[in-house]
Scaffold this active site. Structure first.
Site, PDB file in Angstrom:
ATOM      1  CD  GLU A   1      31.945  41.113  49.616  1.00 18.40           C
ATOM      2  OE1 GLU A   1      31.391  42.152  49.993  1.00 18.40           O
ATOM      3  OE2 GLU A   1      31.750  40.622  48.522  1.00 18.40           O
TER       4      GLU A   1
ATOM      5  CE  LYS B   1      39.155  35.075  45.458  1.00 15.45           C
ATOM      6  NZ  LYS B   1      38.880  33.830  44.754  1.00 15.45           N
TER       7      LYS B   1
ATOM      8  CG  ASP C   1      36.974  27.474  46.007  1.00 16.76           C
ATOM      9  OD1 ASP C   1      37.670  26.554  46.482  1.00 16.76           O
ATOM     10  OD2 ASP C   1      37.107  27.904  44.855  1.00 16.76           O
TER      11      ASP C   1
ATOM     12  CE1 TYR D   1      31.664  39.038  42.408  1.00 14.31           C
ATOM     13  CE2 TYR D   1      31.200  36.841  43.212  1.00 14.31           C
ATOM     14  CZ  TYR D   1      31.683  37.684  42.227  1.00 14.31           C
ATOM     15  OH  TYR D   1      32.173  37.153  41.072  1.00 14.31           O
TER      16      TYR D   1
ATOM     17  CE  LYS E   1      42.962  32.589  47.194  1.00 13.97           C
ATOM     18  NZ  LYS E   1      43.632  32.450  45.916  1.00 13.97           N
TER      19      LYS E   1
ATOM     20  CB  CYS F   1      66.094  13.373  26.409  1.00 15.27           C
ATOM     21  SG  CYS F   1      64.423  13.948  26.036  1.00 15.27           S
TER      22      CYS F   1
ATOM     23  CB  CYS G   1      64.647  12.584  21.736  1.00 15.72           C
ATOM     24  SG  CYS G   1      65.800  13.672  22.590  1.00 15.72           S
TER      25      CYS G   1
ATOM     26  CB  CYS H   1      66.678  17.299  26.154  1.00 12.56           C
ATOM     27  SG  CYS H   1      66.649  16.689  24.463  1.00 12.56           S
TER      28      CYS H   1
ATOM     29  CB  CYS I   1      63.964  16.799  21.783  1.00 13.78           C
ATOM     30  SG  CYS I   1      62.947  16.080  23.091  1.00 13.78           S
TER      31      CYS I   1
HETATM   32  S1  IVH Z   1      34.549  40.724  43.966  1.00 13.68           S
HETATM   33  C1  IVH Z   1      36.936  42.747  40.085  1.00 13.68           C
HETATM   34  N1  IVH Z   1      33.724  39.296  45.960  1.00 13.68           N
HETATM   35  O1  IVH Z   1      36.719  35.645  43.101  1.00 13.68           O
HETATM   36  C2  IVH Z   1      36.539  41.436  40.680  1.00 13.68           C
HETATM   37  N2  IVH Z   1      34.676  38.157  44.117  1.00 13.68           N
HETATM   38  O2  IVH Z   1      39.430  36.165  42.088  1.00 13.68           O
HETATM   39  C3  IVH Z   1      35.554  41.640  41.766  1.00 13.68           C
HETATM   40  N3  IVH Z   1      34.712  35.738  44.358  1.00 13.68           N
HETATM   41  O3  IVH Z   1      35.880  36.160  39.754  1.00 13.68           O
HETATM   42  C4  IVH Z   1      35.194  40.377  42.386  1.00 13.68           C
HETATM   43  N4  IVH Z   1      33.763  35.639  46.323  1.00 13.68           N
HETATM   44  O4  IVH Z   1      34.285  34.788  41.125  1.00 13.68           O
HETATM   45  C5  IVH Z   1      34.300  39.272  44.746  1.00 13.68           C
HETATM   46  N5  IVH Z   1      32.934  38.166  47.800  1.00 13.68           N
HETATM   47  C6  IVH Z   1      33.487  38.143  46.602  1.00 13.68           C
HETATM   48  C7  IVH Z   1      33.853  36.939  45.974  1.00 13.68           C
HETATM   49  C8  IVH Z   1      34.466  37.001  44.726  1.00 13.68           C
HETATM   50  C9  IVH Z   1      34.282  34.935  45.326  1.00 13.68           C
HETATM   51  C10 IVH Z   1      35.365  35.278  43.123  1.00 13.68           C
HETATM   52  C11 IVH Z   1      34.779  35.863  41.875  1.00 13.68           C
HETATM   53  C12 IVH Z   1      35.910  36.465  41.116  1.00 13.68           C
HETATM   54  C13 IVH Z   1      37.092  35.842  41.765  1.00 13.68           C
HETATM   55  C14 IVH Z   1      38.272  36.773  41.664  1.00 13.68           C
END
Ligand code: IVH
Length: 693
Positions: A114, A116, A118, A227, A316, A410, A413, A428, A433
């Protein structure tokens, strides 16, 4: 009292509005026009106003309009909210899967992928199908109660669509985010109003959720993707993540439709590749793909390392880059005196964030990359990592660029700078300092070390009698000595401070002085690893400090350990060992350790267990509640887990012990009610040492 017909109409309107709300905000497929929705909404509002006896927090009219709160309450997460380990390429993903396969002793298991998201993690608690609490992640163990704000988010259901299997209490986790289009509109409005702009949707979401006035949050059009099921009480829940997400969808939660299930890493890689190409087209920001092992019994078997699950990983997206001008090079003086150059940049947007500064590592690195002041440079932001200067764009040089020279003195200092033999770092060497003193003290009192609450950077500067001067060109803040007398000079002096002395500080009230005094006293009992990492020895962070604490058991024994003894500790190499030995050879440091040993009341018991040593807590389940003296909450949890015990957030009949500190709250009552044995902190450590029947 409302008559039966009115009561029925109110109920009908609420159901219709919940349904249309769900169709619009969760499924994104409205069935009626906005005007029709508004008409139903107004009818309900009028009826509710005329019949206050029908008031109900679950009503769709109750999303907005709550009065501002004076502050957010802190809430403990019954099950900690953890983070995710990262993978950066297919090989790392495959390695993650191989490790899991090894532990599961099988190859054939499905993974769910799924996006991630932000944004910000949120935990939603439902009781009897009604949203009763929403909390931020905070430090993972404790967050802030933001219920009133989260109620204003339209895609968060206030009332669940009752299925046969609705648990009496449950917690669902998800990510609250700022949709890109709403974010653009918000910034346009702010610009027009002459208000400062939000740097990116994530900051805007965080700022909107932490508004004390829920009406402001309501105006911000946040959204959620859920999630994970955090926990569910007394209910049969699905056996896989995949089915759990489908079930959550049926209950009315907004589940991302891009969720997919695969057996092979190749398929996961194809899914990831598609996201890399298409992620800019979405109305929400993503920073990777989360891959989770589907079966929940496998997840339980795999468990966690530190704060990260072995059953999930965040793959990532590649770092994003941008080109900008290098205006100047600033110098940062660290706590060990190391001089770290950093780039001052013409502000530039990199993956939605304004970057003004970036690390440059050291002088050699600057020379090797041939980075000159005035250059156009490539700047990279990789995930959470601090932005870096990758290198210059040599073709854009005009000839006016200048080579960088490390300063001879420095900047804090004015002591002559020394270059470590054979090493890249400049240093330093003036132990007095102000920049070093300031950084050392900040590190010592920080959460990662002695965890002295309320002792922030301004107060550290005030206590040391330094003032933070800002270099106008580089915008770097340097601590400089002032005429003002220092209240303390070094780490152990903290423990000589009386409450009266603290109260006499400028801008310090009686209550703050008392709280600070108490926080300092409480820190006398921090466990040995915290003390060791607080010393700020080069290369010794939290993990190495734990290794040292286990091996040597006391500050005294560590201090007199030879380089050979240090090197013999698994996990400690020759460079780290040499750093530790030379730290303790220094007379100033010896004085600090002597005085700290006198001042502190470090609990014994760090030399006993190791991962392959005795496991006194094996098979036991603990619940920790209230404020402990010698441990922070997470330290107590590690203490238990390292000895083979499990820690859970709520008391049940399966709980072996409830460890009770000050102001324990309802968990103590739960323990008494269920007949679970209660332990004091002392009894816990005694149990660990096998000294308790
Ligand atoms: S599962 C044990 N699923 O990413 C942690 N997290 O880096 C299980 N996040 O704190 C998290 N999308 O806020 C999960 N599809 C997704 C996510 C997700 C964003 C965030 C979440 C978590 C952070 C971890």
């Amino acid at each position: 009292m409302a008559d039966a017909a009115t009561t029925q109409r109110v109920q009908q309107l609420r159901e219709q509005l919940h349904r249309h709300n769900y169709l619009y905000h969760v499924l994104d497929s409205p069935r009626i026009t906005d005007a029709e929705y508004d008409a139903l909404f107004r009818e309900l509002q009028t009826l509710e106003e005329a019949h206050p006896d029908l008031a109900d927090d679950g009503s769709p009219t109750r999303r907005v309009g709550a009065a501002p709160a004076p502050q957010f309450d802190e809430v403990a997460h019954p099950v900690p909210m953890l983070s995710l380990g990262n993978a950066f390429d297919e090989e790392e993903l495959a390695a993650w899967r191989r490790r899991a396969a090894g532990m599961l002793e099988r190859e054939d298991f499905a993974m769910v992928c799924e996006p991630k998201i932000d944004g910000l993690a949120i935990a939603l608690t439902y009781e009897a199908g009604q949203l009763t609490r929403a909390a931020t992640r905070g430090d993972g163990l404790r967050g802030e109660d933001v219920t009133l704000n989260v109620r204003t988010i339209r895609s968060v259901p206030l009332v669940l669509q009752a299925g046969a299997s609705l648990p009496p209490r449950m917690e669902v986790r998800g990510e609250v985010y700022f949709p890109r289009d709403a974010f653009r509109r918000l910034n346009e409005e702010r610009e027009a109003a002459g208000e400062p702009l939000f740097a990116n949707p994530r900051n805007a979401a965080a700022g909107s959720l932490r508004q004390l006035d829920p009406r402001v949050t309501a105006s911000r059009q946040l959204a959620i993707w859920v999630y994970q099921l955090g926990w569910a009480q007394d209910a049969e829940t699905p056996p896989t993540h995949w089915e759990t997400m489908r079930w959550l969808g049926e209950l009315g939660f907004r589940v991302n439709p891009e969720i997919a299930r695969f057996e092979s890493t190749e398929d996961v890689a194809a899914y990831y590749g598609r996201w890399v190409r298409e992620r800019d087209d979405k109305n929400y920001q993503t920073d990777g793909v989360v891959v989770k092992i589907d079966r929940l019994d496998y997840q339980r078997h795999l468990g966690f390392v530190g704060r990260e699950p072995r059953w999930a990983v965040a793959w990532k997206f590649p770092a994003e880059r941008a080109v900008t001008r290098l205006l100047s090079i600033g110098i940062n003086v660290g706590r060990t005196g190391a001089l770290n150059p950093y780039a001052v940049l013409e502000p530039v947007q990199v993956s939605g964030v304004t970057v003004r500064q970036a690390t440059l590592h050291n002088e050699d690195d600057i020379r090797r990359k041939d980075i000159r002041v005035g250059d156009y440079v490539v700047v990279e932001r990789a995930g959470e990592v601090i932005p870096q200067v990758v290198g210059p764009v040599a073709e854009r040089r005009t000839g006016g660029e200048t080579e960088f020279e490390m300063p001879a003195l420095c900047p804090a200092c004015n002591t002559a700078i020394v270059r470590d033999e054979g090493a890249a770092a400049h240093r330093c060497v003036n132990a007095a300092c102000p920049a070093q003193q300031y950084e050392r003290m900040r590190h010592f009192v920080s959460q990662a070390a002695m965890d002295i609450e309320g002792l922030g950077e301004k107060l550290v500067a005030q206590l040391l009698g330094v003032h933070l001067a800002c270099d106008l060109e580089t915008r770097q803040v340097y601590p400089h000595l002032t005429e003002e007398l220092a209240t303390i000079r070094d780490l152990p002096d903290l423990y000589d401070l009386s409450q009266e002395r603290l109260a006499a500080l400028e801008r310090m009230g009686e209550i703050s002085a008392r709280n600070l005094y108490e926080a300092i006293q409480a820190s006398r009992q921090r466990p040995l690893p915290s003390v060791i990492s607080g010393l700020g020895i080069l290369h010794v962070g939290g993990e190495t400090a734990e290794l040292l604490a286990r091996r040597f058991g006391s500050l005294e024994r560590l201090r007199y350990a030879s380089k050979e003894e240090l090197e013999a500790v698994p996990g400690i190499g020759p460079i780290v060992a040499a750093g530790i030995a030379s730290h303790f050879e220094n007379e100033g440091n010896q004085r600090i350790v002597d005085r700290l040993s006198d001042a502190l009341d470090t609990p014994e018991g760090w030399d006993a267990p190791t991962a392959d040593g005795p496991m006194p807590f094996e098979g036991m389940r603990f619940v920790v509640t209230g404020r402990l003296e010698g441990f922070t909450r997470s330290q107590a949890e590690s203490f238990i887990k390292e000895r083979g015990g499990q820690v859970s957030g709520s008391v049940s009949r399966k709980t072996s012990y409830v460890v009770v500190g000050e102001e324990p709250g309802s968990k103590r009552d739960d323990a008494e009610r269920l007949g679970v044995e209660i332990l004091s902190e002392k009894e816990l450590t005694a149990l660990a040492e096998g000294n308790r029947a």
